[in-house]
Design a protein around this motif. Structure first.
Motif, PDB file in Angstrom:
ATOM      1  N   VAL A  44       0.837  -1.209   0.000  1.00 61.10           N
ATOM      2  CA  VAL A  44       0.000   0.000   0.000  1.00 61.10           C
ATOM      3  C   VAL A  44       0.870   1.256   0.000  1.00 61.10           C
ATOM      4  O   VAL A  44       0.638   2.184  -0.780  1.00 61.10           O
ATOM      5  CB  VAL A  44      -0.977  -0.013   1.201  1.00 61.10           C
ATOM      6  N   LEU A  45       1.882   1.281   0.872  1.00 60.12           N
ATOM      7  CA  LEU A  45       2.752   2.456   0.928  1.00 60.12           C
ATOM      8  C   LEU A  45       3.559   2.641  -0.350  1.00 60.12           C
ATOM      9  O   LEU A  45       3.750   3.767  -0.804  1.00 60.12           O
ATOM     10  CB  LEU A  45       3.694   2.384   2.132  1.00 60.12           C
ATOM     11  N   THR A  46       4.034   1.558  -0.932  1.00 57.87           N
ATOM     12  CA  THR A  46       4.803   1.707  -2.176  1.00 57.87           C
ATOM     13  C   THR A  46       3.922   2.107  -3.352  1.00 57.87           C
ATOM     14  O   THR A  46       4.386   2.795  -4.258  1.00 57.87           O
ATOM     15  CB  THR A  46       5.578   0.422  -2.524  1.00 57.87           C
ATOM     16  N   ALA A  47       2.672   1.700  -3.332  1.00 58.80           N
ATOM     17  CA  ALA A  47       1.773   2.038  -4.430  1.00 58.80           C
ATOM     18  C   ALA A  47       1.219   3.452  -4.332  1.00 58.80           C
ATOM     19  O   ALA A  47       1.016   4.119  -5.350  1.00 58.80           O
ATOM     20  CB  ALA A  47       0.619   1.046  -4.488  1.00 58.80           C
ATOM     21  N   TYR A  48       0.962   3.931  -3.112  1.00 59.45           N
ATOM     22  CA  TYR A  48       0.256   5.195  -2.962  1.00 59.45           C
ATOM     23  C   TYR A  48       1.056   6.311  -2.297  1.00 59.45           C
ATOM     24  O   TYR A  48       0.502   7.377  -2.029  1.00 59.45           O
ATOM     25  CB  TYR A  48      -1.039   4.964  -2.178  1.00 59.45           C
ATOM     26  N   SER A  49       2.328   6.091  -2.012  1.00 56.57           N
ATOM     27  CA  SER A  49       3.129   7.167  -1.425  1.00 56.57           C
ATOM     28  C   SER A  49       4.589   7.019  -1.836  1.00 56.57           C
ATOM     29  O   SER A  49       4.990   6.014  -2.403  1.00 56.57           O
ATOM     30  CB  SER A  49       3.014   7.163   0.101  1.00 56.57           C
ATOM     31  N   GLU A  50       5.354   8.025  -1.534  1.00 57.07           N
ATOM     32  CA  GLU A  50       6.781   8.022  -1.847  1.00 57.07           C
ATOM     33  C   GLU A  50       7.628   7.792  -0.598  1.00 57.07           C
ATOM     34  O   GLU A  50       8.846   7.840  -0.662  1.00 57.07           O
ATOM     35  CB  GLU A  50       7.157   9.376  -2.470  1.00 57.07           C
ATOM     36  N   VAL A  51       7.000   7.525   0.541  1.00 58.13           N
ATOM     37  CA  VAL A  51       7.682   7.416   1.826  1.00 58.13           C
ATOM     38  C   VAL A  51       8.792   6.374   1.798  1.00 58.13           C
ATOM     39  O   VAL A  51       9.909   6.621   2.263  1.00 58.13           O
ATOM     40  CB  VAL A  51       6.670   7.081   2.950  1.00 58.13           C
ATOM     41  N   LEU A  52       8.512   5.218   1.263  1.00 63.59           N
ATOM     42  CA  LEU A  52       9.473   4.118   1.295  1.00 63.59           C
ATOM     43  C   LEU A  52      10.500   4.169   0.160  1.00 63.59           C
ATOM     44  O   LEU A  52      11.415   3.346   0.126  1.00 63.59           O
ATOM     45  CB  LEU A  52       8.752   2.773   1.273  1.00 63.59           C
ATOM     46  N   ASN A  53      10.359   5.121  -0.750  1.00 66.03           N
ATOM     47  CA  ASN A  53      11.290   5.212  -1.872  1.00 66.03           C
ATOM     48  C   ASN A  53      12.559   5.983  -1.526  1.00 66.03           C
ATOM     49  O   ASN A  53      13.509   5.993  -2.295  1.00 66.03           O
ATOM     50  CB  ASN A  53      10.620   5.859  -3.079  1.00 66.03           C
ATOM     51  N   LYS A  54      12.590   6.629  -0.402  1.00 66.50           N
ATOM     52  CA  LYS A  54      13.754   7.414   0.000  1.00 66.50           C
ATOM     53  C   LYS A  54      14.863   6.483   0.489  1.00 66.50           C
ATOM     54  O   LYS A  54      14.595   5.436   1.072  1.00 66.50           O
ATOM     55  CB  LYS A  54      13.360   8.410   1.092  1.00 66.50           C
ATOM     56  N   PRO A  55      16.120   6.882   0.276  1.00 62.12           N
ATOM     57  CA  PRO A  55      17.222   6.026   0.713  1.00 62.12           C
ATOM     58  C   PRO A  55      17.334   5.950   2.233  1.00 62.12           C
ATOM     59  O   PRO A  55      17.210   6.949   2.922  1.00 62.12           O
ATOM     60  CB  PRO A  55      18.467   6.685   0.109  1.00 62.12           C
ATOM     61  N   ALA A  56      17.551   4.740   2.736  1.00 62.37           N
ATOM     62  CA  ALA A  56      17.737   4.533   4.172  1.00 62.37           C
ATOM     63  C   ALA A  56      19.226   4.469   4.482  1.00 62.37           C
ATOM     64  O   ALA A  56      19.726   5.188   5.338  1.00 62.37           O
ATOM     65  CB  ALA A  56      17.057   3.258   4.621  1.00 62.37           C
ATOM     66  N   VAL A  57      19.936   3.593   3.770  1.00 69.74           N
ATOM     67  CA  VAL A  57      21.377   3.429   3.936  1.00 69.74           C
ATOM     68  C   VAL A  57      21.985   3.277   2.542  1.00 69.74           C
ATOM     69  O   VAL A  57      21.727   2.274   1.872  1.00 69.74           O
ATOM     70  CB  VAL A  57      21.700   2.174   4.787  1.00 69.74           C
ATOM     71  N   GLY A  58      22.715   4.249   2.109  1.00 71.05           N
ATOM     72  CA  GLY A  58      23.312   4.186   0.774  1.00 71.05           C
ATOM     73  C   GLY A  58      22.225   4.086  -0.289  1.00 71.05           C
ATOM     74  O   GLY A  58      21.287   4.885  -0.316  1.00 71.05           O
ATOM     75  N   ALA A  59      22.341   3.078  -1.136  1.00 69.35           N
ATOM     76  CA  ALA A  59      21.362   2.892  -2.210  1.00 69.35           C
ATOM     77  C   ALA A  59      20.163   2.050  -1.777  1.00 69.35           C
ATOM     78  O   ALA A  59      19.247   1.817  -2.556  1.00 69.35           O
ATOM     79  CB  ALA A  59      22.045   2.236  -3.408  1.00 69.35           C
ATOM     80  N   ILE A  60      20.154   1.591  -0.526  1.00 71.46           N
ATOM     81  CA  ILE A  60      19.055   0.761  -0.023  1.00 71.46           C
ATOM     82  C   ILE A  60      17.913   1.670   0.439  1.00 71.46           C
ATOM     83  O   ILE A  60      18.084   2.510   1.323  1.00 71.46           O
ATOM     84  CB  ILE A  60      19.530  -0.134   1.136  1.00 71.46           C
ATOM     85  N   SER A  61      16.741   1.476  -0.151  1.00 71.55           N
ATOM     86  CA  SER A  61      15.586   2.304   0.198  1.00 71.55           C
ATOM     87  C   SER A  61      14.860   1.750   1.423  1.00 71.55           C
ATOM     88  O   SER A  61      15.085   0.612   1.837  1.00 71.55           O
ATOM     89  CB  SER A  61      14.616   2.389  -0.985  1.00 71.55           C
ATOM     90  N   TRP A  62      13.972   2.550   1.952  1.00 70.94           N
ATOM     91  CA  TRP A  62      13.177   2.119   3.103  1.00 70.94           C
ATOM     92  C   TRP A  62      12.256   0.950   2.743  1.00 70.94           C
ATOM     93  O   TRP A  62      11.899   0.153   3.603  1.00 70.94           O
ATOM     94  CB  TRP A  62      12.367   3.279   3.669  1.00 70.94           C
ATOM     95  N   ALA A  63      11.904   0.835   1.470  1.00 74.90           N
ATOM     96  CA  ALA A  63      11.067  -0.293   1.042  1.00 74.90           C
ATOM     97  C   ALA A  63      11.795  -1.604   1.286  1.00 74.90           C
ATOM     98  O   ALA A  63      11.199  -2.585   1.756  1.00 74.90           O
ATOM     99  CB  ALA A  63      10.691  -0.160  -0.428  1.00 74.90           C
TER     100      ALA A  63
END
Length: 107
Positions: A44-63
């Motif tokens: 749901v978050l990946t489909a309807y928001s950009e929250v998890l698309n931001k980088p967490a550590v280096g190139a690894i996203s929050w997703a």
């Protein structure tokens, strides 16, 4: 001489059986709802928001971080259920003993 065997309906009406079912429902329903909410939050978050698309550590996203925690959450829930099931097993043993006692008295 034949023994009278209890039917499932008779066992299901017993106090111990109702106690077992109540304890299991109190545990399983909230755990299932938590699991489903946690599991479906990722798509749901990946489909309807950009929250998890931001980088967490280096190139690894929050997703990816969130998806990895789902494996951990599954193992934790399994461990919790395994330890909790010991109390369910104890109640099942009591129910079996009660049924055997009732059948011996009736037979």
């Amino acid at each position: 001489m034949s023994k009278k065997q209890l039917t499932y309906s008779e066992v299901a009406r017993s106090e111990l059986f109702r106690k077992l079912i109540t304890k299991k429902k109190r545990f399983i329903i909230p755990m299932t709802l938590f699991f489903l909410a946690f599991y479906f939050t990722l798509p749901v978050l990946t489909a309807y928001s950009e929250v998890l698309n931001k980088p967490a550590v280096g190139a690894i996203s929050w997703a990816w971080v969130f998806a990895s925690t789902q494996f951990i959450m599954t193992w934790v829930l399994c461990s919790i259920y395994s330890s909790k099931s010991k109390s369910f097993d104890a109640l099942c043993a009591e129910i079996k003993a009660e049924v055997q006692t009732s059948e011996r008295k009736a037979g």
